[in-house]
Design an enzyme around this catalytic site. Structure first.
Site, short mmCIF file in Angstrom:
data_model
loop_
_atom_site.label_atom_id
_atom_site.label_comp_id
_atom_site.label_asym_id
_atom_site.label_seq_id
_atom_site.Cartn_x
_atom_site.Cartn_y
_atom_site.Cartn_z
N ARG A 90 0.83 -1.21 0.00
CA ARG A 90 0.00 0.00 0.00
C ARG A 90 0.86 1.26 0.00
NH1 ARG A 90 -2.28 -3.97 2.91
NH2 ARG A 90 -4.49 -4.41 2.51
N HIS A 115 -0.85 -2.62 -4.55
CA HIS A 115 -0.32 -3.53 -5.58
C HIS A 115 -0.38 -2.93 -6.99
CE1 HIS A 115 0.35 -6.45 -2.59
NE2 HIS A 115 -0.76 -7.15 -2.68
N HIS A 187 2.95 -13.34 -5.56
CA HIS A 187 1.81 -13.43 -4.64
C HIS A 187 1.10 -14.78 -4.73
CE1 HIS A 187 -1.40 -11.96 -2.10
NE2 HIS A 187 -0.96 -10.72 -2.15
N ASP A 267 -1.39 -10.08 8.19
CA ASP A 267 -1.15 -9.31 6.97
C ASP A 267 -0.10 -8.28 7.36
OD1 ASP A 267 -1.16 -8.15 4.50
OD2 ASP A 267 -3.25 -7.50 4.54
N GLN A 305 6.29 -9.65 3.04
CA GLN A 305 4.93 -9.61 3.56
C GLN A 305 4.48 -11.05 3.83
OE1 GLN A 305 3.44 -6.60 3.87
NE2 GLN A 305 1.35 -7.14 4.47
N GLU A 336 5.70 -12.95 0.51
CA GLU A 336 5.88 -11.99 -0.57
C GLU A 336 7.13 -11.14 -0.37
OE1 GLU A 336 2.12 -9.77 -0.97
OE2 GLU A 336 1.30 -11.25 0.43
#
Length: 372
Positions: A90, A115, A187, A267, A305, A336
């Site tokens: 983000r 993304h 991803h 997350d 991530q 990620e």
């Protein structure tokens, strides 16, 4: 690969991915090694749709969530299996300032750009060419002003399966005309018991990180980097997820951690432990006790991530996946590797800027093995 280890009719049919999108040809590319590993990747979003590896008994299964037709990919969860750019994660308020100029981006996650925006690389057709049985090259050129980002940026991506049962991703981006920013990631949603294996909360996860990035309530990096010690973000030792994630708590509360807390899921972004001389560094190690499959995540990227989904039993967006399976959050885990989150808005982070003529190369690999 022998049909008695992984049924041939479960291998994805390339014909179901062949058509034109935005005037560009889309195909499915099947990669193999001599040991039976198979990866199937479409050039729509450079998405990994199938990954077949053995369990501890030598039985092969598909360990990524995905779709069995291009229509499924287009209508499905947009990040699933994708190679993500121009900027992973983000970007706060869908804007940043570069060289004194303000750039307003596509806002596709509330007021933020996630993304790469409304039509990031997840939605784009890559030029693709398969030179041999084990690898495919893909290219995409981000146009100046695309999704609000300045500058033309050429991306070259190679997927390869190796004889060590690895899926290797090499990527290089080159700024062609103006300063720009970029951060890429991959991803895939992994379930080491098989993509139809139900919840992945029984997986054991280790993440090689002493620190994580602080996030605000909208999951945007604030600029702080905090220690994981004595927090629910600490995965420095192998930890079974269902001892942390609420999911369906076991009777008697046996799954509660030492502080009696649960989380709904993860997350979050970690700063990977590495020395200045490291090229590839180990980011994470995942084991599925049921199947015995083990996956190691290695990367040149500084951060990673970790995503499980935050809404237990919530269906993933889009239609059903392969073989008509309905996919839910926490059925797949995402690891990620990427650059620093929200770096264009955080001057305390290393720069994400590419100057004209500047290129950067990254490598991520997922290595598969088994354990008792």
């Amino acid at each position: 690969m022998n049909d008695d280890t992984f049924p041939g009719d479960r291998l994805l049919d390339p014909a179901r991915f062949e058509r034109e999108v935005d005037g560009q040809p889309v195909r499915l590319f099947t990669l193999r090694n001599s040991r039976g590993m198979v990866a199937a990747i479409t050039n729509y979003g450079a998405k990994i749709e199938q990954l077949v590896v053995p369990d501890r008994q030598g039985r092969f299964d598909d360990v990524v969530l995905g779709y069995d037709s291009l229509e499924g990919v287009i209508g499905g969860s947009p990040s699933m299996g994708a190679f993500v750019g121009r900027y992973a994660g983000r970007l706060a308020n869908a804007r940043f300032t570069l060289a004194g100029s303000d750039h307003v981006l596509s806002a596709n996650n509330g007021k933020h750009c996630l993304h790469g925006g409304l039509r990031g690389s997840r939605f784009r057709v890559f030029e693709a060419e398969q030179h041999d049985e084990s690898s495919v090259e893909m290219r995409y050129v981000f146009a100046d002003g695309e999704e609000g980002f300045p500058g033309t940026l050429a991306l070259h991506l190679t997927y390869r399966v190796t004889e060590a049962n690895e899926l290797l991703l090499d990527y290089e981006a080159l700024a062609l005309d103006k300063p720009t920013v970029a951060s890429f990631t991959t991803h895939a949603f992994f379930n080491l018991n098989g993509e139809a294996g139900g919840s992945a909360l029984g997986h054991e996860v280790m993440i090689c990180a002493d620190r994580h990035f602080a996030m605000n309530a909208e999951l945007v990096a604030t600029g702080e980097i905090l220690p994981v010690e004595q927090t629910l973000f600490d995965f420095r030792r192998p930890t079974v997820l269902n001892t942390r994630v609420r999911g369906v708590p076991p009777e008697s509360g046996a799954g509660l951690n030492a502080t009696g807390e649960w989380v709904d899921g993860y997350d979050c972004c970690y700063l990977v432990n590495r020395s200045p001389s490291d090229g590839l560094a180990l980011c994470a190690r995942v084991r599925a006790p049921e199947s015995g499959r083990v996956m190691e995540v290695w990367s040149t990227e500084p951060a990673m991530q970790f995503y499980t989904g935050l809404l237990p039993q919530e269906p993933l967006p889009g239609g059903h996946g392969k073989r008509g399976w309905a996919y839910f959050q926490q059925q797949g885990l995402c690891f990620e590797p990427q650059g620093y989150p929200n770096a264009p808005n955080r001057p305390e982070f290393p720069s994400a800027v590419y100057q004209p003529g500047q290129s950067r190369h990254g490598r991520t690999l997922y290595r598969f093995s088994t354990a008792p």
